[in-house]
Write a protein that holds these residues in place. Structure first.
Motif, PDB file in Angstrom:
ATOM      1  N   LYS A 102     -14.692   7.577   3.995  1.00  0.00           N
ATOM      2  CA  LYS A 102     -14.993   7.952   5.382  1.00  0.00           C
ATOM      3  C   LYS A 102     -15.316   6.737   6.256  1.00  0.00           C
ATOM      4  O   LYS A 102     -15.448   6.863   7.469  1.00  0.00           O
ATOM      5  N   LYS A 103     -15.429   5.558   5.633  1.00  0.00           N
ATOM      6  CA  LYS A 103     -15.651   4.339   6.420  1.00  0.00           C
ATOM      7  C   LYS A 103     -14.417   3.976   7.245  1.00  0.00           C
ATOM      8  O   LYS A 103     -14.493   3.244   8.218  1.00  0.00           O
ATOM      9  N   PHE A 104     -13.251   4.489   6.808  1.00  0.00           N
ATOM     10  CA  PHE A 104     -12.007   4.138   7.498  1.00  0.00           C
ATOM     11  C   PHE A 104     -11.724   5.117   8.638  1.00  0.00           C
ATOM     12  O   PHE A 104     -12.103   6.278   8.576  1.00  0.00           O
ATOM     13  N   ASP A 105     -11.029   4.596   9.645  1.00  0.00           N
ATOM     14  CA  ASP A 105     -10.484   5.500  10.660  1.00  0.00           C
ATOM     15  C   ASP A 105      -8.979   5.256  10.738  1.00  0.00           C
ATOM     16  O   ASP A 105      -8.234   5.874  10.017  1.00  0.00           O
ATOM     17  N   VAL A 106      -8.537   4.268  11.561  1.00  0.00           N
ATOM     18  CA  VAL A 106      -7.119   3.912  11.554  1.00  0.00           C
ATOM     19  C   VAL A 106      -6.936   2.696  10.643  1.00  0.00           C
ATOM     20  O   VAL A 106      -7.661   1.711  10.769  1.00  0.00           O
ATOM     21  N   VAL A 107      -5.991   2.791   9.737  1.00  0.00           N
ATOM     22  CA  VAL A 107      -5.666   1.677   8.846  1.00  0.00           C
ATOM     23  C   VAL A 107      -4.240   1.251   9.163  1.00  0.00           C
ATOM     24  O   VAL A 107      -3.346   2.096   9.211  1.00  0.00           O
ATOM     25  N   VAL A 108      -4.017  -0.042   9.401  1.00  0.00           N
ATOM     26  CA  VAL A 108      -2.647  -0.507   9.633  1.00  0.00           C
ATOM     27  C   VAL A 108      -2.294  -1.526   8.557  1.00  0.00           C
ATOM     28  O   VAL A 108      -3.096  -2.393   8.217  1.00  0.00           O
ATOM     29  N   THR A 109      -1.089  -1.383   8.011  1.00  0.00           N
ATOM     30  CA  THR A 109      -0.704  -2.317   6.957  1.00  0.00           C
ATOM     31  C   THR A 109       0.818  -2.385   6.818  1.00  0.00           C
ATOM     32  O   THR A 109       1.558  -1.669   7.506  1.00  0.00           O
ATOM     33  N   GLY A 110       1.267  -3.277   5.926  1.00  0.00           N
ATOM     34  CA  GLY A 110       2.694  -3.492   5.727  1.00  0.00           C
ATOM     35  C   GLY A 110       3.327  -2.368   4.913  1.00  0.00           C
ATOM     36  O   GLY A 110       2.648  -1.432   4.475  1.00  0.00           O
ATOM     37  N   ASN A 111       4.613  -2.519   4.703  1.00  0.00           N
ATOM     38  CA  ASN A 111       5.400  -1.451   4.083  1.00  0.00           C
ATOM     39  C   ASN A 111       4.963  -1.150   2.642  1.00  0.00           C
ATOM     40  O   ASN A 111       4.686   0.002   2.304  1.00  0.00           O
ATOM     41  N   MET A 112       4.839  -2.184   1.819  1.00  0.00           N
ATOM     42  CA  MET A 112       4.521  -1.922   0.410  1.00  0.00           C
ATOM     43  C   MET A 112       3.065  -1.481   0.228  1.00  0.00           C
ATOM     44  O   MET A 112       2.798  -0.493  -0.458  1.00  0.00           O
ATOM     45  N   PHE A 113       2.135  -2.199   0.850  1.00  0.00           N
ATOM     46  CA  PHE A 113       0.722  -1.801   0.702  1.00  0.00           C
ATOM     47  C   PHE A 113       0.516  -0.400   1.271  1.00  0.00           C
ATOM     48  O   PHE A 113      -0.226   0.419   0.721  1.00  0.00           O
ATOM     49  N   GLY A 114       1.213  -0.107   2.381  1.00  0.00           N
ATOM     50  CA  GLY A 114       1.071   1.209   3.014  1.00  0.00           C
ATOM     51  C   GLY A 114       1.618   2.318   2.142  1.00  0.00           C
ATOM     52  O   GLY A 114       1.082   3.428   2.107  1.00  0.00           O
ATOM     53  N   ASP A 115       2.692   2.018   1.444  1.00  0.00           N
ATOM     54  CA  ASP A 115       3.298   2.996   0.532  1.00  0.00           C
ATOM     55  C   ASP A 115       2.256   3.429  -0.500  1.00  0.00           C
ATOM     56  O   ASP A 115       2.034   4.624  -0.740  1.00  0.00           O
ATOM     57  N   ILE A 116       1.594   2.456  -1.075  1.00  0.00           N
ATOM     58  CA  ILE A 116       0.646   2.742  -2.158  1.00  0.00           C
ATOM     59  C   ILE A 116      -0.646   3.361  -1.612  1.00  0.00           C
ATOM     60  O   ILE A 116      -1.116   4.392  -2.099  1.00  0.00           O
ATOM     61  N   LEU A 117      -1.196   2.739  -0.577  1.00  0.00           N
ATOM     62  CA  LEU A 117      -2.486   3.234  -0.052  1.00  0.00           C
ATOM     63  C   LEU A 117      -2.363   4.636   0.551  1.00  0.00           C
ATOM     64  O   LEU A 117      -3.294   5.438   0.447  1.00  0.00           O
ATOM     65  N   SER A 118      -1.213   4.932   1.172  1.00  0.00           N
ATOM     66  CA  SER A 118      -1.117   6.258   1.803  1.00  0.00           C
ATOM     67  C   SER A 118      -1.040   7.358   0.734  1.00  0.00           C
ATOM     68  O   SER A 118      -1.555   8.449   0.943  1.00  0.00           O
TER      69      SER A 118
END
Ligand code: NAD
Length: 356
Positions: A233-249
């Motif tokens: 819940k500490k996060f709100d909007v997270v922006v990241t690259g294609n590979m990191f975003g694939d995994i984190l999402s």
């Protein structure tokens, strides 16, 4: 408002049908046209993304997409596999910004593998850059290793790269999105090890100067992966690259306990978008009438919000979904004792009724 409807394979057809019914019940005028994509298109024309389907998608304001794929296509050469249709659509429509909300509905907190108090009220928006990074960077391939640990050995390699404009535009998307939320952005990188992500961090920091009202912090991807399960819940909007975003999402999706609930949107610079559930074609349950259609119905709500500028209609759908959850209706993937088990169509019926 023209919508290209691409149901695809497996449960894709079942869940998209429900979303189309919901869209049809709004007091809005849409032109909806359906086309084959993925395995269904391969069967019909020998290609997962036929010219006619691509043309329809390009000419539409938005694409409502189900899912593609089936294990039976795994032996096909890569270019003919159903999943290539998604990559083709992303590339041809320039869909560089992927929005993946991870929302934990109050009624479903028990479905998460984390303790209810960690996920109750969770509402994160992961914004993943979708057309660059190591997934698309050239050169890539196989060769004889010229150096490294085993010179002369067979090796495979990919290239991680980002240009300044690619980082600038996704950073702007994230800051703009944060303006409509709690005004906080976390940029996730690996600047301590990778040149590409040091550059990412520098460019995001520069773009941030245009958004003084937004709070920006930076986090290494390994720490972000930890924090997502420790204190999401500490996060709100997270922006990241294609590979990191694939995994984190996908990690964030699991916090909510149910992949059948999560919508997604992929947008280009002119707000044309492709809207699809975060899950795949679920061949294991296809045709059984038990798939959860809510992720697709919620994707249709995102489509109304982002591409068709119909905020009120989007909220109407989202409220209807909350209402059916409060009524205790559950498809098997989110079922728990004391609730009422329903199938795909019954869930669609319930949302239609709850629209009021
Ligand atoms: P999947 O998301 O299709 O299924 C994973 C698990 O979740 C399965 O047990 C499935 O029954 C369940 N599930 C998924 N969606 C559900 C829903 N709406 N309601 C209830 N349960 C649901 O992932 P997978 O099994 O790894 O892949 C199956 C196929 O889908 C593969 O061919 C894969 O390549 C493809 N795929 C496509 C997309 C896409 O179209 N965007 C994304 C991921 C996977």
């Amino acid at each position: 408002m023209k919508i290209a409807v691409l149901p695809g394979d497996g449960i894709g057809t079942e869940i998209v049908e429900q979303a189309v019914r919901v869209l049809g019940a709004l007091d809005l005028k849409f032109e909806m046209e359906t086309a084959v994509v993925g395995g269904a298109a391969y069967e019909a024309s020998g290609r997962p993304l036929p010219e006619a389907t691509l043309k329809l998608a390009k000419e539409a304001d938005a694409v409502l997409f189900g899912a593609v794929g089936d294990w039976k296509y795994d032996k096909l050469e890569r270019a003919l596999r159903p999943e290539q249709a998604i990559l083709g659509l992303r590339k041809n429509l320039g869909l560089f910004a992927n929005f993946r909300p991870a929302i934990c509905y109050e009624q479903l907190t028990h479905a998460s593998s984390l303790k209810p108090e960690l996920v109750a009220g969770l509402d994160i928006l992961i914004i993943r850059e979708l057309t660059g990074d190591i997934y698309f960077g050239q050169p890539r391939g196989k060769r004889t290793s010229p150096d490294g640990n085993f010179p002369g050995a067979e090796e495979a390699f990919d290239t991680m790269r980002y240009t300044r404009p690619e980082i600038e535009r996704i950073a702007r998307v994230a800051f703009e999105a944060a303006r409509k939320r709690s005004k906080r952005v976390t940029s996730v990188d690996k600047a301590n090890v990778l040149e590409t992500f040091q550059f990412w961090k520098d460019v995001v920091t520069e773009v941030h100067k245009d958004y003084p009202d937004i709070e920006l912090d930076h986090m290494y991807v390994d720490n972000a992966a930890m924090q997502l399960v420790k204190a999401p819940k500490k996060f709100d909007v997270v922006v990241t690259g294609n590979m990191f975003g694939d995994i984190l999402s996908d990690e964030a999706a699991m916090l909510t306990g149910s992949i059948g609930m999560l919508p997604s949107a992929s947008l280009n610079a002119s707000k044309q978008g492709l809207y699809e559930p975060s899950h795949g074609s679920a061949p294991d349950i296809a045709g059984k009438g038990v798939a959860n259609p809510l992720a697709t119905i919620l994707s249709a709500a995102m489509m109304l919000r982002f591409s068709l500028e119909q905020e009120e209609a989007a909220q109407r759908i989202e409220n209807a979904v909350k209402k059916v959850l409060s009524q205790g209706l559950r498809t098997p993937d989110i079922y728990s004792e004391g609730t009422t088990r329903v199938g795909t169509r019954e869930m669609g019926d319930a949302v239609l009724k709850a629209l009021g």
